[in-house]
Design an enzyme around this catalytic site. Structure first.
Site, PDB file in Angstrom:
ATOM      1  N   GLU A 399     -52.489  -2.770 -44.317  1.00 56.03           N
ATOM      2  CA  GLU A 399     -52.865  -1.113 -44.476  1.00 56.03           C
ATOM      3  C   GLU A 399     -54.266  -1.270 -44.184  1.00 56.03           C
ATOM      4  O   GLU A 399     -54.789  -0.488 -44.938  1.00 56.03           O
ATOM      5  CB  GLU A 399     -52.593  -0.780 -45.808  1.00 56.03           C
ATOM      6  CG  GLU A 399     -51.052  -0.801 -46.115  1.00 56.03           C
ATOM      7  CD  GLU A 399     -50.167   0.516 -46.064  1.00 56.03           C
ATOM      8  OE1 GLU A 399     -50.923   1.458 -45.665  1.00 56.03           O
ATOM      9  OE2 GLU A 399     -48.916   0.285 -46.108  1.00 56.03           O
TER      10      GLU A 399
HETATM   11  C1  LIG Z   1     -46.881  -9.632 -44.967  1.00 59.42           C
HETATM   12  C2  LIG Z   1     -47.387  -8.710 -43.891  1.00 59.42           C
HETATM   13  C3  LIG Z   1     -46.739  -7.578 -43.690  1.00 59.42           C
HETATM   14  C4  LIG Z   1     -47.132  -6.809 -42.518  1.00 59.42           C
HETATM   15  N1  LIG Z   1     -46.345  -5.659 -42.332  1.00 59.42           N
HETATM   16  C5  LIG Z   1     -46.744  -5.101 -41.303  1.00 59.42           C
HETATM   17  C6  LIG Z   1     -46.130  -3.824 -40.829  1.00 59.42           C
HETATM   18  O1  LIG Z   1     -44.909  -3.309 -41.254  1.00 59.42           O
HETATM   19  N2  LIG Z   1     -46.231  -3.107 -39.740  1.00 59.42           N
HETATM   20  C7  LIG Z   1     -47.581  -3.508 -38.824  1.00 59.42           C
HETATM   21  O2  LIG Z   1     -47.808  -2.895 -37.710  1.00 59.42           O
HETATM   22  N3  LIG Z   1     -48.457  -4.483 -39.352  1.00 59.42           N
HETATM   23  C8  LIG Z   1     -48.117  -5.329 -40.648  1.00 59.42           C
HETATM   24  N4  LIG Z   1     -48.805  -6.376 -40.842  1.00 59.42           N
HETATM   25  C9  LIG Z   1     -50.099  -6.752 -40.091  1.00 59.42           C
HETATM   26  C10 LIG Z   1     -51.430  -6.393 -40.680  1.00 59.42           C
HETATM   27  O3  LIG Z   1     -51.393  -4.721 -40.830  1.00 59.42           O
HETATM   28  C11 LIG Z   1     -52.440  -7.214 -40.150  1.00 59.42           C
HETATM   29  O4  LIG Z   1     -52.269  -8.475 -40.499  1.00 59.42           O
HETATM   30  C12 LIG Z   1     -53.792  -6.553 -40.464  1.00 59.42           C
HETATM   31  O5  LIG Z   1     -54.041  -5.244 -39.971  1.00 59.42           O
HETATM   32  C13 LIG Z   1     -54.893  -7.403 -40.084  1.00 59.42           C
HETATM   33  O6  LIG Z   1     -54.874  -7.743 -38.604  1.00 59.42           O
HETATM   34  P1  LIG Z   1     -55.037  -9.207 -38.269  1.00 59.42           P
HETATM   35  O7  LIG Z   1     -54.004 -10.178 -39.060  1.00 59.42           O
HETATM   36  O8  LIG Z   1     -54.875  -9.343 -36.836  1.00 59.42           O
HETATM   37  O9  LIG Z   1     -56.340  -9.790 -38.639  1.00 59.42           O
HETATM   38  P2  LIG Z   1     -57.605  -9.648 -37.815  1.00 59.42           P
HETATM   39  O10 LIG Z   1     -57.691  -8.143 -37.469  1.00 59.42           O
HETATM   40  O11 LIG Z   1     -57.962 -10.529 -36.789  1.00 59.42           O
HETATM   41  O12 LIG Z   1     -58.816 -10.007 -38.980  1.00 59.42           O
HETATM   42  C14 LIG Z   1     -59.277 -11.241 -39.219  1.00 59.42           C
HETATM   43  C15 LIG Z   1     -60.327 -10.814 -40.293  1.00 59.42           C
HETATM   44  O13 LIG Z   1     -61.543 -10.263 -39.435  1.00 59.42           O
HETATM   45  C16 LIG Z   1     -61.631  -9.037 -40.023  1.00 59.42           C
HETATM   46  N5  LIG Z   1     -62.227  -8.046 -39.133  1.00 59.42           N
HETATM   47  C17 LIG Z   1     -61.713  -7.754 -38.049  1.00 59.42           C
HETATM   48  N6  LIG Z   1     -62.013  -6.661 -37.324  1.00 59.42           N
HETATM   49  C18 LIG Z   1     -63.224  -6.484 -38.034  1.00 59.42           C
HETATM   50  C19 LIG Z   1     -64.353  -5.540 -37.554  1.00 59.42           C
HETATM   51  N7  LIG Z   1     -64.404  -4.881 -36.793  1.00 59.42           N
HETATM   52  N8  LIG Z   1     -65.209  -5.678 -38.484  1.00 59.42           N
HETATM   53  C20 LIG Z   1     -65.412  -6.493 -39.665  1.00 59.42           C
HETATM   54  N9  LIG Z   1     -64.452  -7.325 -40.005  1.00 59.42           N
HETATM   55  C21 LIG Z   1     -63.407  -7.354 -39.055  1.00 59.42           C
HETATM   56  C22 LIG Z   1     -60.858  -8.765 -41.178  1.00 59.42           C
HETATM   57  O14 LIG Z   1     -61.264  -7.644 -42.084  1.00 59.42           O
HETATM   58  C23 LIG Z   1     -60.303 -10.011 -41.418  1.00 59.42           C
HETATM   59  O15 LIG Z   1     -60.900 -10.338 -42.638  1.00 59.42           O
HETATM   60  C24 LIG Z   1     -48.312  -7.012 -42.014  1.00 59.42           C
HETATM   61  C25 LIG Z   1     -48.851  -8.313 -42.084  1.00 59.42           C
HETATM   62  C26 LIG Z   1     -48.705  -9.043 -43.262  1.00 59.42           C
HETATM   63  C27 LIG Z   1     -49.436 -10.385 -43.512  1.00 59.42           C
END
Ligand SMILES: Cc1cc2nc3c(=O)[nH]c(=O)nc-3n(C[C@H](O)[C@H](O)[C@H](O)COP(=O)(O)OP(=O)(O)OC[C@H]3O[C@@H](n4cnc5c(N)ncnc54)[C@H](O)[C@@H]3O)c2cc1C
Length: 590
Positions: A399
């Site tokens: 979220e």
């Molecule tokens: C159990 C689970 C259920 C999920 N369910 C859904 C779902 O139903 N639908 C769906 O669409 N997604 C879902 N997700 C995905 C989830 O929304 C994403 O994992 C989340 O948005 C983070 O994206 P990422 O994992 O690519 O991390 P990244 O975006 O790669 O982030 C990695 C780190 O970098 C930081 N970061 C990234 N960009 C920036 C920035 N601009 N400035 C500062 N820091 C930054 C982040 O805060 C984090 O600490 C789910 C994930 C999990 C683990």
């Protein structure tokens, strides 16, 4: 149902020295609200928790049955107009239910995937025909939904999605791409899929599994939430009818962001529900576990933990229900058009992001201390403490990660200020004049119940304005590059909103001669005392990043003048909260 709170603009609490209206609180929930919450709590206790082992073994037929039960008892239709089979209740009802669903562990994510991530975007952006077609079956749980936004290369940067939508000669679409980490992915029938038309126009589509070409990947091996399905979704030339675009072409970001605006508040409510259950477990364990010939609950170190767990949860809960009241007030009674709902959620997007960060972090604090109170038993599977701890960790990731939400909180306020929606810039200037030429201030003690705490919160607001004002002056339109300063500002804003919500709730309890008003007061005072220390630390770090030499010395002197908060005896107050929790074997409020 009405939560009877006067209408305010989002973010205006920051600009009022003390809030000019009484907030909505859990104590003000009506009998109808309580009935909905109780229905959800009994369902979780009686039907979900006994099924948890089977859910953790990926029995998705059972997950579907449980969703259908939610449909039967009305839990899936809370946000849905009656015309489409729902109950269209106020947000206080929805959040009170989410609060009770929170402790259902993995099932809370299954439920959220249906209610918050599929039903809600359809309510907000669906056409009448789309609503007629899908909502009644989603509300009964006959079909299961999922929200497919994230991809392997685009999580936080969701708008960089690569999934493509190609328009066909007959106006229909073909969707191709791969989504990642989709909750309910293994068994959902219906997906809200975000894809780019012509590789550019980010758009939401309603995609049925039965359209063909859509398949689920393997279940992810996760740290926690083993009883919720999380898979990749592969789209191979999926045919999608022309009228299954959700919202407008090129406006998918509106669907995504507005869904998340409310989803974040809802997640906050689920977190407070989880914290409440863990505090009960910790209190009961501390009372039964004996070491050195006495219950560990009699040791000050354990009482400190229990008291702090209660205080932080109290503040988190206070801000969630306060925000529910603000949204309900702006909406008025039903029926609500989707656009009006989306606008109300956007109005309180700052508060919802605060709820997401504050509640997920205070829950993790509570669950970590719960493991610690359980000692070795906290680290083994015989007790639920270790599962609570693992299951909750993802709340800080999905979220919108807490980092992204921290950037959004001051970012949205500054944007509104620059647009002239809220008079933040004028308030920051006034404050600057005031702190640069201070009149000698006498130390004042406020004799109202929690008057000193309310004054402290007023001081936090000034600190927030000082940090934001200095940041805007220092960096101008380059402020978005200064993530550390923005995150410090967010920390101040979060503690300010949480602290004020807690104090106003405790004052309301005192005014209503609530039999627990002394405990309300203790929780609010402990929270504000800790918040004062955090606010000071965050503000100092922010100011030191923006100024040096005499300018920094002047700013730090101003900070000292503003933030004159006398520490209170939190040792005694925490003991009081801990003793009462242990005596009752449960969380004391709500
Ligand atoms: C159990 C689970 C259920 C999920 N369910 C859904 C779902 O139903 N639908 C769906 O669409 N997604 C879902 N997700 C995905 C989830 O929304 C994403 O994992 C989340 O948005 C983070 O994206 P990422 O994992 O690519 O991390 P990244 O975006 O790669 O982030 C990695 C780190 O970098 C930081 N970061 C990234 N960009 C920036 C920035 N601009 N400035 C500062 N820091 C930054 C982040 O805060 C984090 O600490 C789910 C994930 C999990 C683990």
């Amino acid at each position: 149902m009405t939560t009877d709170t006067s209408v305010r603009r989002g973010g205006t609490w920051l600009l009022e020295e003390t809030a000019s209206s009484e907030p909505f609180t859990p104590e003000k929930l009506s009998d109808e609200h309580r009935l909905m919450a109780q229905t959800a709590a009994e369902f979780v206790q009686g039907e979900v928790l006994p099924a948890l082992d089977r859910l953790e073994q990926k029995d998705w037929a059972l997950a579907r049955q449980l969703l259908a039960r939610c449909g039967e008892i009305g839990l899936l239709g809370m946000a849905v107009p009656e015309a489409y089979g729902g109950l269209e209740l106020d947000k206080a009802s929805s959040l009170a239910v989410m609060d009770r669903i929170g402790p259902s562990a993995s099932f809370a994510t299954t439920f959220g995937g249906q209610a918050n991530l599929t039903i809600l975007p359809l309510v907000l952006f669906g056409s009448d025909a789309q609503k007629q077609r899908y909502l009644p079956r989603l509300v009964t749980g006959e079909i299961v939904g999922a929200y497919a936004l994230s991809e392997s290369g685009s999580g936080s940067d969701a708008l960089a999605a690569k999934t493509r939508a190609v328009r066909q000669a007959d106006g229909s679409w073909r969707l191709s791409g791969e989504k990642m980490w989709i909750s309910n992915g293994g068994f959902a029938d219906l997906f809200i899929v975000f894809a780019k038309v012509d590789g550019e126009q980010f758009t939401a589509f309603i995609v049925e599994r039965g359209f063909g070409g859509l398949s689920s990947g393997k279940e992810e091996h996760k740290m926690g939430l083993h009883g919720s399905s999380t898979t990749a979704i592969l789209l191979q030339d999926v045919p999608v009818p022309a009228d299954n675009v959700l919202g407008e072409i090129g406006k998918g970001h509106k669907v995504a962001l507005n869904t998340l605006n409310y989803g974040r508040l809802s997640l906050g409510a689920m977190c407070t529900g989880g914290a409440r259950v863990a505090i009960g477990a910790a209190a009961r364990y501390a009372s039964s576990r004996r070491q050195f010939g006495q219950p560990i609950a009699t040791f000050g170190a354990i009482q400190h933990k229990l008291g702090e767990m209660v205080a932080r949860t109290y503040a988190a809960e206070s801000l969630v229900y306060r925000t529910a009241g603000l949204i309900d007030a702006v909406l008025g009674g039903p029926p609500h058009a989707g656009a009006a709902l989306a606008q109300a959620f956007e109005e309180y997007a700052v508060e919802s992001s605060i709820a997401k960060v504050a509640c997920s972090e205070s829950l993790d604090f509570v669950l970590d201390e719960n493991v610690q109170i359980h000692g070795g038993n906290g680290f083994v599977k015989d007790y639920p403490a270790e599962r609570y701890f693992r299951d909750a960790r993802v709340n800080r990731i999905f979220e919108g990660t807490n980092e992204i939400n921290r950037l959004l909180i001051p970012g949205m306020l500054v944007r509104r200020a620059l647009k002239g929606d809220i008079p933040l810039i004028a308030a920051a200037r006034r404050l600057q004049d005031e702190v640069l030429s201070p009149s000698p201030a006498a130390a004042v003690t406020d004799n109202r119940a929690l008057g000193d705490e309310l004054r402290a919160v007023g001081a936090f607001k000034k600190v927030a304005l000082m940090v934001l004002g200095t940041a805007m002056q220092t960096y101008g339109d380059k402020l978005t590059d200064q993530q550390e300063v923005l995150s410090f500002a967010a920390d101040v804003l979060i503690d300010t909103y949480a602290g004020e919500s807690a104090v106003l709730r405790a004052q309301a309890a005192a005014a209503a001669a609530d039999r627990r008003s002394d405990l309300h007061e203790a929780a609010a005072r402990v929270f504000v005392d800790g918040a004062a220390q955090r606010v000071e630390a965050a503000a100092k770090s922010a100011l030191a990043a923006m100024a040096e030499g005499d300018t920094l010395r002047m700013l730090l002197a101003a900070l000292r003048r503003i933030l004159k908060v006398t520490p209170v005896n939190t040792v005694a107050l925490r003991r009081r909260l801990a003793d009462a929790s242990v005596a009752e074997g449960k969380y004391l409020f709500g």
